[in-house]
Motif scaffolding. Sequence first.
Motif, PDB file in Angstrom:
ATOM      1  N   ALA A   1      -1.538   8.695   8.652  1.00 45.57           N
ATOM      2  CA  ALA A   1      -0.110   8.425   8.485  1.00 45.57           C
ATOM      3  C   ALA A   1       0.153   7.151   7.682  1.00 45.57           C
ATOM      4  O   ALA A   1      -0.630   6.203   7.712  1.00 45.57           O
ATOM      5  CB  ALA A   1       0.557   8.314   9.845  1.00 45.57           C
ATOM      6  N   THR A   2       1.274   7.149   7.010  1.00 41.15           N
ATOM      7  CA  THR A   2       1.718   5.994   6.238  1.00 41.15           C
ATOM      8  C   THR A   2       2.269   4.930   7.183  1.00 41.15           C
ATOM      9  O   THR A   2       3.059   5.249   8.079  1.00 41.15           O
ATOM     10  CB  THR A   2       2.837   6.410   5.262  1.00 41.15           C
ATOM     11  OG1 THR A   2       2.402   7.545   4.527  1.00 41.15           O
ATOM     12  CG2 THR A   2       3.197   5.289   4.320  1.00 41.15           C
ATOM     13  N   PRO A   3       1.882   3.659   6.990  1.00 42.67           N
ATOM     14  CA  PRO A   3       2.455   2.609   7.846  1.00 42.67           C
ATOM     15  C   PRO A   3       3.942   2.406   7.542  1.00 42.67           C
ATOM     16  O   PRO A   3       4.403   2.713   6.445  1.00 42.67           O
ATOM     17  CB  PRO A   3       1.645   1.365   7.464  1.00 42.67           C
ATOM     18  CG  PRO A   3       1.124   1.646   6.105  1.00 42.67           C
ATOM     19  CD  PRO A   3       0.951   3.135   6.004  1.00 42.67           C
ATOM     20  N   ARG A   4       4.676   1.903   8.511  1.00 40.10           N
ATOM     21  CA  ARG A   4       6.091   1.565   8.288  1.00 40.10           C
ATOM     22  C   ARG A   4       6.133   0.304   7.444  1.00 40.10           C
ATOM     23  O   ARG A   4       5.529  -0.708   7.805  1.00 40.10           O
ATOM     24  CB  ARG A   4       6.801   1.335   9.611  1.00 40.10           C
ATOM     25  CG  ARG A   4       6.786   2.587  10.487  1.00 40.10           C
ATOM     26  CD  ARG A   4       7.737   2.448  11.613  1.00 40.10           C
ATOM     27  NE  ARG A   4       8.921   3.168  11.149  1.00 40.10           N
ATOM     28  CZ  ARG A   4      10.122   3.040  11.667  1.00 40.10           C
ATOM     29  NH1 ARG A   4      10.326   2.231  12.661  1.00 40.10           N
ATOM     30  NH2 ARG A   4      11.125   3.736  11.208  1.00 40.10           N
ATOM     31  N   LEU A   5       6.851   0.372   6.342  1.00 35.82           N
ATOM     32  CA  LEU A   5       6.890  -0.741   5.399  1.00 35.82           C
ATOM     33  C   LEU A   5       8.319  -1.144   5.091  1.00 35.82           C
ATOM     34  O   LEU A   5       9.184  -0.291   4.909  1.00 35.82           O
ATOM     35  CB  LEU A   5       6.184  -0.351   4.090  1.00 35.82           C
ATOM     36  CG  LEU A   5       4.716   0.050   4.209  1.00 35.82           C
ATOM     37  CD1 LEU A   5       4.213   0.589   2.881  1.00 35.82           C
ATOM     38  CD2 LEU A   5       3.878  -1.124   4.678  1.00 35.82           C
ATOM     39  N   SER A   6       8.545  -2.440   5.001  1.00 39.14           N
ATOM     40  CA  SER A   6       9.838  -2.959   4.567  1.00 39.14           C
ATOM     41  C   SER A   6       9.966  -2.766   3.059  1.00 39.14           C
ATOM     42  O   SER A   6       8.975  -2.858   2.337  1.00 39.14           O
ATOM     43  CB  SER A   6       9.944  -4.455   4.870  1.00 39.14           C
ATOM     44  OG  SER A   6       9.743  -4.694   6.229  1.00 39.14           O
ATOM     45  N   PRO A   7      11.181  -2.533   2.578  1.00 39.96           N
ATOM     46  CA  PRO A   7      11.357  -2.425   1.129  1.00 39.96           C
ATOM     47  C   PRO A   7      11.081  -3.770   0.437  1.00 39.96           C
ATOM     48  O   PRO A   7      11.234  -4.830   1.038  1.00 39.96           O
ATOM     49  CB  PRO A   7      12.819  -2.021   0.953  1.00 39.96           C
ATOM     50  CG  PRO A   7      13.388  -1.867   2.311  1.00 39.96           C
ATOM     51  CD  PRO A   7      12.393  -2.315   3.319  1.00 39.96           C
ATOM     52  N   VAL A   8      10.668  -3.732  -0.776  1.00 35.92           N
ATOM     53  CA  VAL A   8      10.404  -4.845  -1.684  1.00 35.92           C
ATOM     54  C   VAL A   8       9.153  -5.623  -1.279  1.00 35.92           C
ATOM     55  O   VAL A   8       8.191  -5.672  -2.019  1.00 35.92           O
ATOM     56  CB  VAL A   8      11.620  -5.775  -1.889  1.00 35.92           C
ATOM     57  CG1 VAL A   8      11.332  -6.801  -2.981  1.00 35.92           C
ATOM     58  CG2 VAL A   8      12.876  -4.994  -2.216  1.00 35.92           C
ATOM     59  N   VAL A   9       9.174  -6.276  -0.129  1.00 34.60           N
ATOM     60  CA  VAL A   9       7.997  -7.023   0.341  1.00 34.60           C
ATOM     61  C   VAL A   9       7.698  -6.596   1.779  1.00 34.60           C
ATOM     62  O   VAL A   9       8.504  -6.812   2.675  1.00 34.60           O
ATOM     63  CB  VAL A   9       8.229  -8.550   0.290  1.00 34.60           C
ATOM     64  CG1 VAL A   9       7.018  -9.295   0.842  1.00 34.60           C
ATOM     65  CG2 VAL A   9       8.535  -9.013  -1.123  1.00 34.60           C
ATOM     66  N   ALA A  10       6.538  -5.965   1.950  1.00 36.19           N
ATOM     67  CA  ALA A  10       6.105  -5.529   3.271  1.00 36.19           C
ATOM     68  C   ALA A  10       4.829  -6.279   3.623  1.00 36.19           C
ATOM     69  O   ALA A  10       3.843  -6.194   2.901  1.00 36.19           O
ATOM     70  CB  ALA A  10       5.853  -4.026   3.271  1.00 36.19           C
ATOM     71  N   ASP A  11       4.876  -7.017   4.715  1.00 37.73           N
ATOM     72  CA  ASP A  11       3.702  -7.769   5.158  1.00 37.73           C
ATOM     73  C   ASP A  11       3.388  -7.379   6.598  1.00 37.73           C
ATOM     74  O   ASP A  11       3.878  -7.997   7.538  1.00 37.73           O
ATOM     75  CB  ASP A  11       3.948  -9.269   5.037  1.00 37.73           C
ATOM     76  CG  ASP A  11       2.773 -10.104   5.539  1.00 37.73           C
ATOM     77  OD1 ASP A  11       1.662  -9.547   5.702  1.00 37.73           O
ATOM     78  OD2 ASP A  11       2.965 -11.301   5.779  1.00 37.73           O
ATOM     79  N   THR A  12       2.569  -6.358   6.759  1.00 34.31           N
ATOM     80  CA  THR A  12       2.191  -5.922   8.107  1.00 34.31           C
ATOM     81  C   THR A  12       1.129  -6.836   8.709  1.00 34.31           C
ATOM     82  O   THR A  12       0.802  -6.700   9.882  1.00 34.31           O
ATOM     83  CB  THR A  12       1.664  -4.474   8.093  1.00 34.31           C
ATOM     84  OG1 THR A  12       0.453  -4.425   7.336  1.00 34.31           O
ATOM     85  CG2 THR A  12       2.687  -3.512   7.516  1.00 34.31           C
ATOM     86  N   THR A  13       0.599  -7.779   7.905  1.00 37.29           N
ATOM     87  CA  THR A  13      -0.456  -8.684   8.363  1.00 37.29           C
ATOM     88  C   THR A  13       0.078 -10.018   8.869  1.00 37.29           C
ATOM     89  O   THR A  13      -0.677 -10.821   9.403  1.00 37.29           O
ATOM     90  CB  THR A  13      -1.438  -8.982   7.219  1.00 37.29           C
ATOM     91  OG1 THR A  13      -0.746  -9.676   6.173  1.00 37.29           O
ATOM     92  CG2 THR A  13      -2.059  -7.713   6.679  1.00 37.29           C
ATOM     93  N   ALA A  14       1.365 -10.283   8.663  1.00 37.32           N
ATOM     94  CA  ALA A  14       1.999 -11.552   9.051  1.00 37.32           C
ATOM     95  C   ALA A  14       1.325 -12.752   8.383  1.00 37.32           C
ATOM     96  O   ALA A  14       1.238 -13.824   8.966  1.00 37.32           O
ATOM     97  CB  ALA A  14       2.047 -11.701  10.566  1.00 37.32           C
ATOM     98  N   GLN A  15       0.880 -12.577   7.154  1.00 33.72           N
ATOM     99  CA  GLN A  15       0.245 -13.663   6.402  1.00 33.72           C
ATOM    100  C   GLN A  15       1.269 -14.553   5.696  1.00 33.72           C
ATOM    101  O   GLN A  15       1.000 -15.730   5.455  1.00 33.72           O
ATOM    102  CB  GLN A  15      -0.727 -13.095   5.360  1.00 33.72           C
ATOM    103  CG  GLN A  15      -1.898 -12.351   5.944  1.00 33.72           C
ATOM    104  CD  GLN A  15      -2.869 -13.266   6.642  1.00 33.72           C
ATOM    105  OE1 GLN A  15      -3.305 -14.276   6.090  1.00 33.72           O
ATOM    106  NE2 GLN A  15      -3.218 -12.925   7.863  1.00 33.72           N
ATOM    107  N   LEU A  16       2.410 -13.983   5.336  1.00 29.36           N
ATOM    108  CA  LEU A  16       3.429 -14.773   4.645  1.00 29.36           C
ATOM    109  C   LEU A  16       4.147 -15.665   5.641  1.00 29.36           C
ATOM    110  O   LEU A  16       4.568 -15.217   6.710  1.00 29.36           O
ATOM    111  CB  LEU A  16       4.430 -13.858   3.940  1.00 29.36           C
ATOM    112  CG  LEU A  16       3.875 -13.023   2.791  1.00 29.36           C
ATOM    113  CD1 LEU A  16       4.914 -12.038   2.294  1.00 29.36           C
ATOM    114  CD2 LEU A  16       3.407 -13.922   1.657  1.00 29.36           C
TER     115      LEU A  16
END
Length: 167
Positions: free
Chosen positions: A13-28
């Motif tokens: 399955a595709t992960p849920r992503l925010s438009p424009v900038v998606a950071d599922t790793t919480a690195q930003l």
Amino acid sequence: MLTFPRTIALVGATPRLSPVVADTTAQLRSGEAGKISKRIGKIQRRFPQVLVQVVMHRFPEEHPFPMHAFWLFNAGAFAGEGKRGKNNFALMIAIDPYRKEAAIVPGYGLEPLLKEEALYHLLEMSGPAFQSRKWELGLEVLLDGLEQLLDTVSVTEEEGVATGGDY
């Protein structure tokens, strides 16, 4: 041969992503995603056909990173369902901070204009910042280079042809 249906069967399955900038790793860090989004907005105002999506995600190790980037670009349908094939002017920047890999995936509408060597060059330019985990700086460098690259290949209404040149 790698096909999209085969890739879906491999990765799921595709992960849920925010438009424009998606950071599922919480690195930003706080505020960095907003600054990157604003920079992308500037590019998209200059080049309204182009849609840029940044994805920072941890991809499973058991498959090659380029396969994950290919899959996510196609599964994410960032340009929208109605803009496929030659009408797809989306561009995805995928970063896996754990694997220490990044990729730029252009839609089919951009592929003839954005040469693979130029995209590799953008990744090389941003590489030192990414290696130092300075994600915002690396993305700024990459996006600045992307904007310059788009300038060199943009189609002018008067000429009706793409301008070119090696990047």
